[in-house]
Structure formats: structure tokens, C-alpha cells
Design an enzyme around this catalytic site. Sequence first.
Site, PDB file in Angstrom:
ATOM      1  N   GLU A 263     -17.686 -48.219 -16.894  1.00 48.02           N
ATOM      2  CA  GLU A 263     -17.869 -49.649 -16.683  1.00 48.02           C
ATOM      3  C   GLU A 263     -19.029 -50.156 -17.531  1.00 48.02           C
ATOM      4  O   GLU A 263     -20.003 -49.439 -17.731  1.00 48.02           O
ATOM      5  CB  GLU A 263     -18.159 -49.909 -15.188  1.00 48.02           C
ATOM      6  CG  GLU A 263     -16.953 -49.553 -14.310  1.00 48.02           C
ATOM      7  CD  GLU A 263     -17.319 -49.291 -12.858  1.00 48.02           C
ATOM      8  OE1 GLU A 263     -18.371 -49.771 -12.393  1.00 48.02           O
ATOM      9  OE2 GLU A 263     -16.544 -48.588 -12.185  1.00 48.02           O
TER      10      GLU A 263
ATOM     11  N   GLU B  66     -12.983 -46.746 -10.208  1.00 48.16           N
ATOM     12  CA  GLU B  66     -13.452 -45.376 -10.461  1.00 48.16           C
ATOM     13  C   GLU B  66     -12.363 -44.328 -10.323  1.00 48.16           C
ATOM     14  O   GLU B  66     -12.354 -43.334 -11.056  1.00 48.16           O
ATOM     15  CB  GLU B  66     -14.630 -45.030  -9.546  1.00 48.16           C
ATOM     16  CG  GLU B  66     -15.957 -45.650  -9.954  1.00 48.16           C
ATOM     17  CD  GLU B  66     -16.134 -47.090  -9.488  1.00 48.16           C
ATOM     18  OE1 GLU B  66     -15.214 -47.615  -8.827  1.00 48.16           O
ATOM     19  OE2 GLU B  66     -17.182 -47.696  -9.773  1.00 48.16           O
TER      20      GLU B  66
ATOM     21  N   ASP C 291     -23.210 -42.012  -5.942  1.00 53.50           N
ATOM     22  CA  ASP C 291     -22.673 -42.397  -4.633  1.00 53.50           C
ATOM     23  C   ASP C 291     -21.253 -42.933  -4.758  1.00 53.50           C
ATOM     24  O   ASP C 291     -20.483 -42.888  -3.796  1.00 53.50           O
ATOM     25  CB  ASP C 291     -23.561 -43.460  -4.006  1.00 53.50           C
ATOM     26  CG  ASP C 291     -25.025 -43.090  -4.050  1.00 53.50           C
ATOM     27  OD1 ASP C 291     -25.576 -42.749  -3.005  1.00 53.50           O
ATOM     28  OD2 ASP C 291     -25.622 -43.111  -5.143  1.00 53.50           O
ATOM     29  N   PHE C 292     -20.914 -43.464  -5.922  1.00 56.91           N
ATOM     30  CA  PHE C 292     -19.580 -44.040  -6.104  1.00 56.91           C
ATOM     31  C   PHE C 292     -18.535 -42.957  -6.366  1.00 56.91           C
ATOM     32  O   PHE C 292     -17.340 -43.236  -6.412  1.00 56.91           O
ATOM     33  CB  PHE C 292     -19.549 -45.060  -7.249  1.00 56.91           C
ATOM     34  CG  PHE C 292     -20.640 -46.096  -7.208  1.00 56.91           C
ATOM     35  CD1 PHE C 292     -21.319 -46.395  -6.031  1.00 56.91           C
ATOM     36  CD2 PHE C 292     -20.996 -46.793  -8.356  1.00 56.91           C
ATOM     37  CE1 PHE C 292     -22.329 -47.353  -5.999  1.00 56.91           C
ATOM     38  CE2 PHE C 292     -22.005 -47.752  -8.336  1.00 56.91           C
ATOM     39  CZ  PHE C 292     -22.672 -48.024  -7.166  1.00 56.91           C
TER      40      PHE C 292
ATOM     41  N   HIS D 106     -27.026 -45.798  -2.598  1.00 56.41           N
ATOM     42  CA  HIS D 106     -27.342 -45.648  -4.025  1.00 56.41           C
ATOM     43  C   HIS D 106     -28.366 -44.548  -4.301  1.00 56.41           C
ATOM     44  O   HIS D 106     -28.941 -44.521  -5.375  1.00 56.41           O
ATOM     45  CB  HIS D 106     -27.910 -46.960  -4.596  1.00 56.41           C
ATOM     46  CG  HIS D 106     -26.894 -48.027  -4.839  1.00 56.41           C
ATOM     47  ND1 HIS D 106     -26.334 -48.759  -3.832  1.00 56.41           N
ATOM     48  CD2 HIS D 106     -26.328 -48.494  -5.987  1.00 56.41           C
ATOM     49  CE1 HIS D 106     -25.483 -49.646  -4.340  1.00 56.41           C
ATOM     50  NE2 HIS D 106     -25.462 -49.507  -5.634  1.00 56.41           N
TER      51      HIS D 106
END
Lengths: 320, 320, 329, 329
Positions: C29, C59, C84-85, C128
Site C-alpha cells: 500500500e 492485505e 498487526d495487520f 499497532h
Amino acid sequence: MDNDLTPERLVGFWRDMLRIRAFERAAVYQSSLGKIYGALHSYEGQESCAVGICGALTSEDYVASTHRGHGHSIAKGARMDRMMAELFGRETGYCKGKGGSLHIADFSCGMLGANGIVGASYAIAAGAALNAKISKNGRVAVAFFGDGAVTRGTFHETTNMASLLKLPLLLVCENNDYAQYMHRSETMVFDNVADLASNYKIPGVQLDGNDVRAVFRAATTARERALAGDGPTLLELKTQRFTGHSSGDPQVYRTKASVDELRRTRDPIAAFERELMDAEMLGDGDAIRAAVDAEVAAAVAFAEASAYPNDEELFSDVYA
Amino acid sequence: MDNDLTPERLVGFWRDMLRIRAFERAAVYQSSLGKIYGALHSYEGQESCAVGICGALTSEDYVASTHRGHGHSIAKGARMDRMMAELFGRETGYCKGKGGSLHIADFSCGMLGANGIVGASYAIAAGAALNAKISKNGRVAVAFFGDGAVTRGTFHETTNMASLLKLPLLLVCENNDYAQYMHRSETMVFDNVADLASNYKIPGVQLDGNDVRAVFRAATTARERALAGDGPTLLELKTQRFTGHSSGDPQVYRTKASVDELRRTRDPIAAFERELMDAEMLGDGDAIRAAVDAEVAAAVAFAEASAYPNDEELFSDVYA
Amino acid sequence: MREITYREAIREALSEEMRRSPRMIIMGEDLLPGGGSFGMHLNFGELFPGRMIETPISEAAIVGTALGAAMTGGPVVAEIMYSDFMTVCMDEVVNQAAKIRYMSGGQARVPLVVRTPYGIAKGIAAQHSQSLEAWYAHIPGLRVAMPATPADAKGLLKTALRGEDPVIFLEHKLLYNVKGPVPEDGEHLIPFGCASVARSGTDLSIVATGLMVSKALEAADTLAAEGISAEVIDPRTVSPLDWDTIFASVEKTGRALVVNEATLFGSIASEIAATIGEKRFNALDGPVRRIGSPFVPKPSTPGLEKLSVPSALDVVRIAREMMPRRRAA
Amino acid sequence: MREITYREAIREALSEEMRRSPRMIIMGEDLLPGGGSFGMHLNFGELFPGRMIETPISEAAIVGTALGAAMTGGPVVAEIMYSDFMTVCMDEVVNQAAKIRYMSGGQARVPLVVRTPYGIAKGIAAQHSQSLEAWYAHIPGLRVAMPATPADAKGLLKTALRGEDPVIFLEHKLLYNVKGPVPEDGEHLIPFGCASVARSGTDLSIVATGLMVSKALEAADTLAAEGISAEVIDPRTVSPLDWDTIFASVEKTGRALVVNEATLFGSIASEIAATIGEKRFNALDGPVRRIGSPFVPKPSTPGLEKLSVPSALDVVRIAREMMPRRRAA
Ligand SMILES: Cc1ncc(C[n+]2csc(CCOP(=O)(O)OP(=O)(O)O)c2C)c(N)n1
Ligand SMILES: Cc1ncc(C[n+]2csc(CCOP(=O)(O)OP(=O)(O)O)c2C)c(N)n1
Ligand SMILES: [Mg+2]
Ligand SMILES: [Mg+2]
């Protein structure tokens, strides 16, 4: 385009459909004998989908498949004997017995693997298409998926991204009306999968998956579009499965009569066979039938005669 | 419906928009002084969206928010002082300082939390709507999300499921043209988010998010539909952010002139203020302005005067 | 040797390998205007036209597509903005990328590197700030790197990009601006499964990962002043782990302290401690001690955030406890 | 006491709690025609009209929606057909459900239970056979149950459904048809964090989880015949863990062997071993030994599949090694 549909080719389609069905029946039978350890998801009833789509591909093009993947493998050019050996868990299987039905892959003919996760095929195929686009190797990629998979978020993510990037991708939904025991009306609020395409600015085509010529033509058009750099196409093939979802499905969600009716009225092989016979392309077809039976019998014999993998194979093919 | 839009109510909208802007400016300023530890995503420019939507809700209705959530909290009825204290990391903050900007929540007014994960609000709001439907408590739930979030798979999964289940849900996209530094044309292949609705058999309405009355009316209609048991509505509010994505954004993806132009031509507060003045609903508005300034000043003072949480708070509010 | 930052070292590894492998691509991204997460790829758009694949916020599709591209070409880098994603693409990482080589009986090669920043930063709270390396390391088929220095970042990333197995490449956010000497050598390759002895010592072995290596070194300084000689070992990759170096150190010192930033329970620190305890029991003069984050989500407020991760002082304190009494002044 | 299967025990817990809490709902795929995964909810559609929420194949939306419903009502059960599919909803589980109570400063309550079958079955290979409890247990805010018997399945599930924190409820596929005595009592509640001593013994403590409890008991029989008295401890919940019971046993026996089906590296077995080693070092007569699955994805073919998980024989073998020589006949 229809020039491509020579009599030889059409007979080849018929033969490949027969091969898939014969393979599936043999697999189910062997499974009932206890010769196959894992679960099976039979492709019986959907043969024209795999054959029509893969008929429009070269052996270099890629296919990412599903839990119901045997038909895709055979149509893409995988060998039955190594497939059957895989189901039997033998070392001669495509995956040395480690993958089983859910993971049969034959990278040598562009078959990137069946998949145990519903909705995983989209992005893998898109990635193969991305590589094809970037390396300009003239290939396309196909993601096969079922109606049940359309409601995974990965459908939306991948279709949007693939359209943005104009990837040479065919999104092929085999809509057999059921996701496991749920009718599509219970999983999809939309009526037609093909309708989703317009949102992503790609063509969406719904067609009778039983019509192998129509499937072939649609795939050919989609492939040309892909190679022209115009991006993905969504094809929705209306089809049906003749068996339960998997080996153990009691099919409480539909009547035996309705399945019998399907087999009578919606058999993609029988209808096509009549056509070919009427057009006198086939003769009685017995030689081909016999060859197919022999191929399947040989595949079973090959599987049975093959050894199980050595214990050391447990540790091979993985970084350690 | 427009009967609801009494002068008092309209002035209230204006005041709440002022309150949001004043809060955001104070927060950004305090952050520049080093008083606020975490990152901030300012809502400045989008005030009419939160105010119009939340204006159509009761304090019992639910809202699930995003990383850009301050405006939603204020519009839903959260107190500025406890919000500012949360940004300052103080024990009097809504989350005792543990959440910070990204996680401000005020369950007492139905604000179920800002969220650090793009695309997480859909399903949480759908769940609140599911509970409302099942317990027949007459509430609705709103999922706020940005244009960037539309390409998360969760959009597709939740919208399909919520429509199937006819949940009392408002899906509210604040389309400010940018996802972080990417223009929406780089993330969405479709032109309008609202266009996606038809596939899910729900109404999709695109409207000028700067028009707080229109936003209020659309939300009111959607809420009525939801309560009538007819399911979700997708609202796309065309809006703009006046600041960078977050505190540290150098805004290389757009010119300063274009932002100045936005501030000049697309300020939802200024336009509305002129209208109210022309309609003589507002007088000079100074009393309200002063009250808002005082509220914000008090919020900052409250935050500053509050203690940091005790060390033991590290271990509270979690199962151990 | 010239000193550059951890960020520059990673950037250098990426650009050198992009030049070296014309088929290599990078996906993620915000790649073009913003240069991606933490501005890593600034100007890569101009440097490598057509090979920087900017993507929507998708993602699962990013990693799945990166995998498909890697299986048929590659090398491919997928950048996930914050680790975290990774929670939204674990199927692609764990069920697909990690397993396809095995499931296909060795047919697949997967030159895929998922780069992602992890760990605590400044008040960005529970969604995060996580360190989830224990998840990836638990999965057969994945390799997991956690470079602690700029030189290691460059060398490990280059190795990752030349491999044929998927790598989860974890970069600590608080390290990006840290400087250190980095070889300009385009062939500066650090093998996986090869720990570095960041400081040698004789009384105590401290095994630390990622950002904790610097805390351990800081602690070792303090301890040295007290007459305690700590050896600091940085495994560099947590899968595979370099047991030989760890065991050799423990055999020498008789004492082991394992430090990681992840929540201690179920962490790699626990794995290392358990393995030392099992395989080198007789070499130990006392229990293997562990330090990790307490069992709470990361809070935002600065005071609690600081308490939520291990500090150099924690290391000093536990190290002191581990030494025989006569030593503890 | 009457004997019922593990499946029936779970079904009973669900139906009792559905009756008890009129606001409780159950969400998942295939719930109505098929009764859901492994037919658990057959006929629940008729029994609990309107409260069985059948969903599309959309696990992220399932768990996210279940969470939203739990935050505002509940209890809510989300069924995920196979625990391997949890990979597609880890954000909802880990970043959202686990953390919202903490992130909101205690405002949220989350009466959510995610039920999911885990572990090896019959040849269903790498994407349907995983034991990923270490992932969940690593996350502060989640509770993780792994019942090994029908009675525990009922009692733990009922406790889970009455709590206000999210629970990952892991059911082993090969246990569903196993029978055992189960109290009919509607108040049969087993607290979390309370291990059961499945067999007492004096020479050696075997801590085993899930399906491995039965392997450990089988092994204990064999060992008993050789004069080795093994105590078998089943933690029942792996988060929280009942350290008191484990430590007490180790203090008694001086020897600990930890067994789980998960890939050993980074497993809960490692966590338990590390903690015993750290906290009860002086009680130990030898190293804490561990048994888990080897570091490979699960293969499909029966012979390799069998080798890919621990067996009772493995337990016997390691237990023998752990005993002083004179004992080893
Ligand atoms: C993510 C995920 N969820 C659930 C399943 C379990 N599952 C396997 S096949 C299937 C039905 C798929 O239906 P469809 O996509 O229509 O394919 P078909 O079986 O009809 O060929 C389900 C729910 C899975 N494998 N993966
Ligand atoms: C799953 C996920 N991916 C990426 C991010 C990083 N991120 C935070 S905000 C943001 C942009 C969101 O854009 P949009 O939804 O349009 O909201 P806006 O910022 O414009 O309000 C991104 C990419 C994230 N938080 N979560
Ligand atoms: Mg189907
Ligand atoms: Mg935006």
C-alpha cells in the site's frame, strides 16, 4: 474462433469429460473400499466446466483450484495415475502422498494446486497472472471457485485489485447451487455471481456450464481479452454436482429424487455425447470408452502397486 | 421528516460541527506541543458527516468507528473533556488512557470504539445490529468507514451477510478521496462506492457529505428502513479532509493550493453557517462560538489537570 | 565502515536486489506517493518502473497475489504496513505460502518475503504495537528474521530475497532511525540460523531478539561495571534458531537469561528457555530466566506503555538475581 | 453416571445454556441443514427458532458480527468449521475481541465463545489438521479451553458461556465420538485455570493437553506395568494455566514431561516446560522433557500422518529415558 472446435477437439472434450467422470467414480469406489484415507469431493456432474475452460488454455497457462479439484487437474493435463497414487497416499503421487485429494498439484502443466481453504484460489491465480503480465510470458491464469466461495472477502479484494492492475486472469465460478449443505440463496444475497462483475468494471458472463462449447468459447474470449491487456473476466458457469458435498454427505438438504432428476436432465456428458453422435463425429465411441476405462484401471493398479513414502519423507520438502 | 429539522436542531448541528472542529484543532495544537503522545487523525473537514448521521440516531443506537473517530464520538454524544483526557493519556479519559486516539469509546452513548484496523467497523456494527434485531430493542447500528476501507474483504462479507439477515444497519462511507496517500482511483476500480449497493440488494445513496441536512435525511430514511426490518442501507458521503492523513503526513500527493481551495470552497461549516445566518436562525452565533471555545479550553484544562493512570492499571481490564 | 540507518540498510538491500533480479517485484500500500510503510521505498517508483505494485488496502489479496507471483516467478516482496495487520492475511501466510512446498511434494518454490514493522512505538496502542513472531515461528515452512542492527537488516534481507522459502521479515519500528556500520558490498549476505555474539562474556548468557538486543547490551554495560560479565547473543533469525551458538554460550557461562519484547507467555523466549533447559540441563547453574512483555494488550499512555515492555533495567535486575550471592555486592 | 460422547456433551452444554439465556445466539456455516461442523447443532433450528444464525462462508464477518453482538448482548457462540480457518478471522479474534475490554478501559464486556475443531483427523492434511492453541494463548485478553473429556467439555463450555471475556474453545476432532461420564446437572461448571489430575503418580509428572491426555494415560498404564508411577495432569485450559497444580506435582515427582499435539517449536508445551524450569528448578531431578509434533506441515498419507503427531509410545519412550538407570530394567 469456432474454427478451433474441430471434430477432433470436440471428441477430445468428450473424452476428457469421460476421463474425469471415470476417475471420480473410481476414486469414490476405491474410497468405499477403504483404499483412500482422506476425504473426497467428487467433481461428477461438473465435467464440462473444467474441460471447456482448460480446453481454451495452453499447458503453460496457470490454474488455481479448489477442494473439488480433480476435474481441473485432469482437464489441465495431469496424469491420472499419479493423481490416483496421490489419493492412495503413495510416493508416486504428485505430492508423494503428502497432499492427498485436497492438495493435488501438477506444476509441470500449470496446475498450482487444489486448495482446502474456500476462497484461497483467487489471489494465487491473480499472482500467477501478475507474474505473467510483468514477465510478459504470454500466459493467463484461471481461478476456479464455487458459489460458496464468492462470499469470502478475498473475492472482492482480488477482483478489485486484479481489475485495477488489468491482470490476465479468468475468474471462473462453478455455481452448482450449493455450498456444502447450504443453497446459494442462503449464502448469497445476489442472484447471479456474474452480476458482480460490473462493479469491478470487468465483463461478467453467466452461461450454461453444461454446454462445453459455450464454456470453451467464453474462456477463449476471456483469454484473448486478458492477453490484450484488458484485464480479468468473470465467468459464472451454471452447473450441478451429482454427488454429495463429500464422501460422508447424507444430502438431507435435497431429495434423492431431485438428484436423480439432475442426473437425468442435466448430465453434461450425456447431452454432448448425443450431439456428437448425431453429428456423426463419434461413431459408437466404444474405443474411447474402453481406452478411458483402461486408463482408470491402470491408474488404480499403478496406485495400488506403488509404495508408501519412506518415513524420511516426513521431513523433506520443508525448510528446517 | 423535514419537520424534524427545527431551527434549534439545525443550530445544534452547526454547534456540534463547530465543537468537532474546535476539538480537532485543539488536539492538533496540543499534539504539536508534545502533550499528546500517540498519532492523531484529524476529522477536520468532515464534520457534517458525523453530525448529520448521528443527528438521526438516538443515544441508544450504536456506532462503530474508524481511526478517524473523534468526530463520530462527539456527534454521538461523548464528552470532550474525557476525550481530551484520553488523548493526553490520563486516567480520566474514556479508556483510562489505555486506548488513546485510536480507541476512544463511550459505550454509555453507543459509541463502540474507534478502531486501528481499516475495515474492522463493518462487522462490529453488524453484530450490534444483529443483537438489536434479535432482542427487538428498536436500535440501529452504524458502521463508519473510509473510501480506503471499501476494498477490504470485510466490506463484501459483511454487506452480503447483513443484507441476507436484513440487519438494521447503516453502512456509512465517508469518501474523502484518499486512503492515506493514495487517491481513491488507485484503490477502487469502481467510481462510486454507492454503486456497490445494488449487488447486495440494498439501497445505495451517494450524496454531498457537506450538506448536513441531506446527510441527516438520508440517515433518517435508512434508519426507518432498518427499523422496518428491510435491512441495511449504504450511504456514500462525498467529503474531504482538510489536514494530512495523520499528524506526520507531508501531503506530497496533493498540492497545498488544492487543500487551500478545498478549505475555501468545500468547508461544510462555513456554507451551513451562511445558510443559517441568511435564515436568521443564528444571530451572530458568537455566544455559541464562545461556549464551544470554553468547552474545548475546559477539556484541555481537565485533561492537563488529570493524573496519569497508576501503574497497577497496566493489569486491570484484562482477564489474567 | 560508513554508517547508515536501519531504514537505509533495508532500502539498500531492496534496491540492490531489485537491480540484481529483473523479475523481482515489490507489492504494498502507498508505495508510490508515500514510499510505503515508514517511507521505505521513496523514489523506487522512478527507479523501478512497472515493478512497484501499489495496491488497495487488501492485505489478504496482497499476500495471496504475492504468493502466486512468487510461485511462478519472483522474488516478490509484500509489505504489510504494520505487523498487526498480518492478522487479516494469516491464511495466505500460514495455510498457503508456508505449506505449498510441502503439500505439493516439493514442486513449489516460494521466493516470497513479507516485510513488516513490528513492536512498540509511541503510544499507538494495542492494534499497532504487537510482536507476534512466535506465531510465525510456530509454523513449519516459514522462516522468520528479526534483525537488530542495520548490517544484519541488510544481510538478512538479501539472503531472504535469494531463498526459495517464504520469509517473514520483522523490522522493529524503533530501529528504523538507528545507525550502524553496514558493508557496501552487494554480496553482504547473512545466513539464516546463524546467531551473532553481540558481546562476549563469561558469567551469564543473555539471549535477546530484535530491539531487545540493544537493551541487553545496555544492561551488559551496567552489569560489567558491577563485575558481571554478560555474553549477549542475538539469534538474528528466530526460525531457524542457531542452537549451537546458544548452547555453546550456556555451556561456558552456566546461566541463561532470554529476553524478548513479545508477551512472555507463549513466546520465542519461552521456546529458547525450554530448549536450553531440556538440552543443556547439566550445564546450568540455575534456572533459565525469561523476560518478556506482561500479559496485557499494549496501552497507549506513555507511563503504562513503558511498563508494558521489557527495559534494560529489567535485564539488569534479573541478571543480578541470577548471580551467586557473593557477587551481588 | 450416564455416559455420553464428547459431541453430545458439547451439544448438551449448548442447549442448556440456550435455554438458560434467552438472548444467547449461535452463528456459523451450515447450521440448519447440517447442524454445523460435525453436526453439532442438529435440530437446534427447531429447538431455538430465530437464534441459530446461519451464515455464508465469511468467517471474518462471522466472528466480527459475533463480537458486535456479544459487546451489546450475548452470550454469542461463533462456530468455525475447522480451526485452520481461524486464519481468515484473526483480526477479529486478536485485535478486536481480545483487546476491546482493555482498549476501552474496561467498558466492554465480551461474552463470546468461538468454538472450533482442531487437530489431526484422517488424512485431511496440512490445511485441516493444525493445533494452533499457542497462537491464542499468546494473546492477552483471550481465554483458551482444550477439554479432553466429555465431562470437561460440558463443564468448560458452560463456564465459557457465562463469562464476559472471549474464549477460544478448541475441540479435538478425534474426541467427538469418545464416550465418558457426564453430570446431567445443569450447573456442572468447570472453572478456567483449574487443572485436573487425570491420574496420580509419584515418579514423574506428565502434563498433557487435549487428545494427548488420552495418550498420556495410555502411556501411564504401560509405565505402571514397568513399575514407573506417572502422574498425568490435564490443564484443561491453556490460558489461564493452573500453575499451582503443575508445580505441586513436579515438587512431588521431581520429573516433568510435557506433551502436546501442536508443533513443538513455539508451543504451549514449551511454555509449560520453560515455566517449570524457571520456577521449580530446584525441585527437578532432571531436565523437563517435551513432546510435540515435528516441525513439518501435516501430511495426508496415513503412515506419515501417524509419524507427524505424538503417540503413547513416544510418551513411554521419553518417560523411560527420564527415570534413573536402575529403574530402566
Ligand atoms: C475458509 C473456509 N471456510 C469453510 C470451509 C469448509 N468448506 C469446504 S468446502 C465448503 C463449501 C464450498 O462451497 P462452494 O464454494 O460452492 O464449492 P463446491 O463445494 O460447491 O464445489 C465449505 C464451507 C473451508 N474449507 N474454508
Ligand atoms: C487492515 C489495515 N491496513 C492498513 C492500515 C493502515 N491505514 C490506516 S488508515 C489508512 C487509510 C484509510 O483510508 P480511508 O479508509 O479512506 O479513511 P480516511 O483515512 O480517509 O479517513 C491505512 C491504509 C490499517 N490501519 N489497517
Ligand atoms: Mg457450490
Ligand atoms: Mg479516505
